[in-house]
Design a protein around this motif. Structure first.
Motif, PDB file in Angstrom:
ATOM      1  N   SER A 574       0.842  -1.211   0.000  1.00  0.00           N
ATOM      2  CA  SER A 574       0.000   0.000   0.000  1.00  0.00           C
ATOM      3  C   SER A 574       0.869   1.250   0.000  1.00  0.00           C
ATOM      4  CB  SER A 574      -0.921   0.015   1.226  1.00  0.00           C
ATOM      5  OG  SER A 574      -1.832  -1.051   1.184  1.00  0.00           O
ATOM      6  N   GLY A 575       1.961   1.207   0.770  1.00  0.00           N
ATOM      7  CA  GLY A 575       2.862   2.354   0.833  1.00  0.00           C
ATOM      8  C   GLY A 575       3.506   2.648  -0.507  1.00  0.00           C
ATOM      9  N   ILE A 576       3.959   1.603  -1.188  1.00  0.00           N
ATOM     10  CA  ILE A 576       4.544   1.777  -2.526  1.00  0.00           C
ATOM     11  C   ILE A 576       3.502   2.364  -3.479  1.00  0.00           C
ATOM     12  CG2 ILE A 576       5.465   0.531  -4.522  1.00  0.00           C
ATOM     13  CD1 ILE A 576       6.739  -1.433  -2.494  1.00  0.00           C
ATOM     14  N   MET A 577       2.279   1.857  -3.393  1.00  0.00           N
ATOM     15  CA  MET A 577       1.195   2.387  -4.230  1.00  0.00           C
ATOM     16  C   MET A 577       0.975   3.875  -3.964  1.00  0.00           C
ATOM     17  SD  MET A 577      -2.877   1.427  -4.241  1.00  0.00           S
ATOM     18  CE  MET A 577      -3.108   2.258  -2.657  1.00  0.00           C
ATOM     19  N   LYS A 594      -3.146   1.260  -8.916  1.00  0.00           N
ATOM     20  CA  LYS A 594      -4.076   0.713  -7.918  1.00  0.00           C
ATOM     21  C   LYS A 594      -4.362  -0.757  -8.182  1.00  0.00           C
ATOM     22  CE  LYS A 594      -6.447   5.096  -6.966  1.00  0.00           C
ATOM     23  NZ  LYS A 594      -7.712   5.862  -7.140  1.00  0.00           N
ATOM     24  N   ILE A 595      -4.611  -1.096  -9.433  1.00  0.00           N
ATOM     25  CA  ILE A 595      -4.981  -2.483  -9.732  1.00  0.00           C
ATOM     26  C   ILE A 595      -3.774  -3.409  -9.554  1.00  0.00           C
ATOM     27  CG2 ILE A 595      -4.516  -2.622 -12.229  1.00  0.00           C
ATOM     28  CD1 ILE A 595      -7.685  -3.837 -10.364  1.00  0.00           C
ATOM     29  N   GLN A 596      -2.553  -2.904  -9.831  1.00  0.00           N
ATOM     30  CA  GLN A 596      -1.362  -3.716  -9.629  1.00  0.00           C
ATOM     31  C   GLN A 596      -1.143  -3.980  -8.153  1.00  0.00           C
ATOM     32  OE1 GLN A 596       0.494  -5.201 -12.168  1.00  0.00           O
ATOM     33  NE2 GLN A 596       1.199  -6.344 -10.370  1.00  0.00           N
ATOM     34  N   GLN A 601      -1.184  -7.802  -3.611  1.00  0.00           N
ATOM     35  CA  GLN A 601      -1.702  -8.198  -2.300  1.00  0.00           C
ATOM     36  C   GLN A 601      -2.442  -9.528  -2.381  1.00  0.00           C
ATOM     37  OE1 GLN A 601      -3.890  -4.657  -1.084  1.00  0.00           O
ATOM     38  NE2 GLN A 601      -2.164  -3.972   0.155  1.00  0.00           N
ATOM     39  N   CYS A 602      -3.174  -9.745  -3.462  1.00  0.00           N
ATOM     40  CA  CYS A 602      -3.868 -11.033  -3.648  1.00  0.00           C
ATOM     41  C   CYS A 602      -2.862 -12.184  -3.672  1.00  0.00           C
ATOM     42  CB  CYS A 602      -4.667 -11.024  -4.949  1.00  0.00           C
ATOM     43  SG  CYS A 602      -6.208 -10.079  -4.874  1.00  0.00           S
TER      44      CYS A 602
END
Length: 619
Positions: A574-577, A594-596, A601-602
């Protein structure tokens, strides 16, 4: 109650560890030495502080209108930052103004480098609204590396978030260079964490494996709670594996009936090889290398104290007395303990096993607590005392990587080498000791070498024996045996089997949901790559991905097991995003970022689920 005591009591109420550290520094401060600090009122009637040192004389706040000064200064701060680090507390007017303007989720770290200013603040002004604000963290230090390490400890799980560094006005006169160096130290530490990501990837499954393996064997352990204060008033000796242990290890064998001997880490093997039987072995390391300490040694006369993060093969093979204690940052173990009301004793984690042993010794009731082998340095250019499981050649390492090592003075005033991790461990140990000293415990450093522990006296072990270890106690081993017989952890084999089956079922259900979300996200990414923004499926797919997120958040397995295992890894993604989003103004690129992140995470969560589903290889 006077203002000074009231402020300290508030700080104690909020965080007793920070309180103990700050109170120690304030109480030890000599107002007649060093910087001269005077408190007076400015022209609007507010308290101000004058600093007079050998180099400069300056006012902390405006001598005309500190209120307007604070308002103008706050306008220069990026209040949208997730973390704001301020150098300079003064009388707190700018801090109070800043707290009015920042969000409720913001973390505000206040560094006060001058103890004299902090003392005047605590003496002259009630600052309850600052102390008790949950967003505020305090650091009282002018040591650049120390400050950087403490900052990092505060937000290590948020290291990718936006950070605002801000020095308060006139503090730049004396502390500009110091603040810049703090920032450099902090970023070096953060970069080291990123470099060590591969290690974290390894440990996230290892910690999960240790939790599953150790939980499956919990019925063979006893509850450490039943040992609380069983040795009240009896001396305790904490043995570490520093090089100076060679100086007095020969004295320990005859002290076994005069003190409770507690050994951790490499010291365990060293003592056993010398025929010395510690009463308690403390082990917390989750790395498989920890098992080397226990291999090929008879532990018939020893009792193991461990946390659930210990490498599971050790617990599986250790057939003697065992007591479980709870690491209060181990979310997996806390979840399991709460679920079955196990009522385990919680302790704070530590950089070293010696730090944990401070808690263990005082919880047992030992007083005084005596350290041996606690060098925190490479005394005589050695890593460990003779007989450690993993011996290294320090001189070769010093030649290959000299920047890793820091030259300092030992307790005798001689040059020696240490490393940042040792200095961090020293600071952490002193914090723990300061907290226990407040309760009446006494600590003595009988290491006879190393860099010392500033808040406890240095003595030879012979002198300690003469002054504190004259009485013999025949009942130490009998007490341990009696407690162990009646101290089982209150959980049945059926409940244990039920829990492990629930984990497998929860992992299987979540994996199916996550796999579906992963497939949908891949499809969205392909559409975005083709820049097919009019594709009728895009909105439908995005809506479904968001709906699955709600379903994921309802999963007990996700909230308790997945987050407990890889919370930091998910935070890093999340931080990298967020970092990438801050540098992009293009809507297409933002959606791809966002989608990456969702895809990444998945994949992490699927990995955890698969690991749990196949837990049979651990059991």
């Amino acid at each position: 109650m006077n203002i000074y005591k009231n402020n300290l009591e508030l700080l104690k109420k909020k965080n007793d560890i920070v309180y103990a550290e700050i109170k120690r520094k304030l109480d030890c401060f000599d107002e007649n030495a060093g910087v001269k600090v005077e408190v007076h009122k400015n022209k609007e009637g507010l308290l101000n502080v004058t600093i007079n040192n050998k180099k400069n004389k300056w006012f902390v706040h405006s001598n005309y209108n500190a209120t307007v000064e604070a308002e103008r200064w706050v306008q220069s701060v990026d209040i949208k930052s997730r973390i704001i680090i301020i150098l300079g507390m003064g009388m707190g007017y700018h801090i109070q103004e800043l707290l009015k303007n920042i969000g409720q989720d913001t973390i505000l770290i206040i560094i006060e480098p001058e103890i004299a200013i902090a003392k005047k603040l605590f003496q002259y002004k009630t600052i309850e609204n600052i102390i008790m604000d949950e967003r505020v963290r305090f650091i009282l230090s002018d040591d650049e590396k120390d400050v950087a390490n403490m900052i990092f400890d505060i937000f290590k799980n948020l290291f990718m978030e936006n950070i605002e560094f801000k020095i308060f006005n006139n503090y730049s006169i004396d502390y500009f260079e110091m603040f810049n160096n703090v920032q450099k130290e902090l970023y070096n530490t953060m970069n080291s964490l990123i470099v060590n990501m591969a290690t974290r990837e390894h440990f996230k499954y290892l910690w999960l494996a240790n939790f599953i393996g150790n939980t499956s064997k919990i019925c063979s352990s006893s509850n450490f709670k039943d040992l609380l204060n069983k040795f009240k008033g009896k001396p305790g000796i904490i043995v570490s594996a520093g090089p100076s242990l060679d100086k007095n290890i020969h004295l320990l064998k005859k002290l076994r009936n005069k003190a409770v001997i507690i050994a951790g880490g490499s010291a365990i093997r060293i003592l056993k090889k010398k025929g010395i039987e510690p009463h308690f072995l403390v082990a917390i390391d989750g790395d498989p290398l920890e098992k080397d300490i226990f291999d090929d040694i008879d532990f018939q006369n020893n009792t193991l104290i461990y946390t659930n993060r210990l490498y599971y093969e050790i617990v599986k093979e250790y057939s003697e007395k065992k007591f479980l204690i709870l690491d209060n940052e181990d979310e997996l173990a806390k979840y399991f303990s709460d679920k079955y009301n196990l009522d385990l004793v919680q302790i704070s984690p530590s950089q070293t096993v010696a730090g944990i042993n401070i808690n263990v010794a005082t919880l047992l009731g030992c007083n005084p607590v005596i350290f041996v082998g606690q060098d925190l340095a490479y005394t005589n250019l050695e890593h460990h005392a003779d007989g450690a499981a993993h011996m290294c050649n320090f001189e070769e390492e010093l030649k290959e990587n000299p920047k890793k090592f820091i030259k300092v003075k030992d307790i005798f005033g001689n040059d020696t080498y240490t490393i940042k991790q040792f200095l961090t461990a020293k600071r952490e140990m002193m914090r723990k000791m300061a907290k226990e000293i407040e309760k009446g415990y006494m600590f003595i450093n009988a290491t006879e070498g190393g860099i010392g522990l500033d808040i406890c006296p240095n003595m030879t072990l012979k002198k300690v024996e003469k002054e504190f270890l004259q009485n013999e106690f025949d009942s130490i081993e009998d007490t341990i045996n009696d407690v162990h017989t009646n101290a089982s952890i209150k959980i049945t084999e059926n409940q244990l089997e039920e829990f492990l089956n629930q984990m497998i079922n929860g992992a299987d259900e979540l994996k199916q949901i996550i796999k579906h979300r992963y497939d949908l996200s891949i499809e969205i990414r392909d559409i975005l790559k083709n820049k097919d923004f009019n594709n009728s499926k895009l909105n439908k797919l995005s809506l479904e991905v968001n709906m699955l997120e709600e379903k994921i958040n309802e999963s007990e397995f996700y909230n308790k097991i997945v987050k407990g295992s890889i919370a930091q890894t998910l935070t890093i993604h999340s931080g990298i995003m967020n970092k990438k989003l801050n540098y992009s103004d293009d809507m297409f690129e933002k959606n791809m970022i966002k989608i990456q992140c969702i895809i990444n995470q998945c994949m992490e969560i699927i990995g955890v689920c698969s690991f749990v589903i196949n837990m049979d290889r651990i059991l």
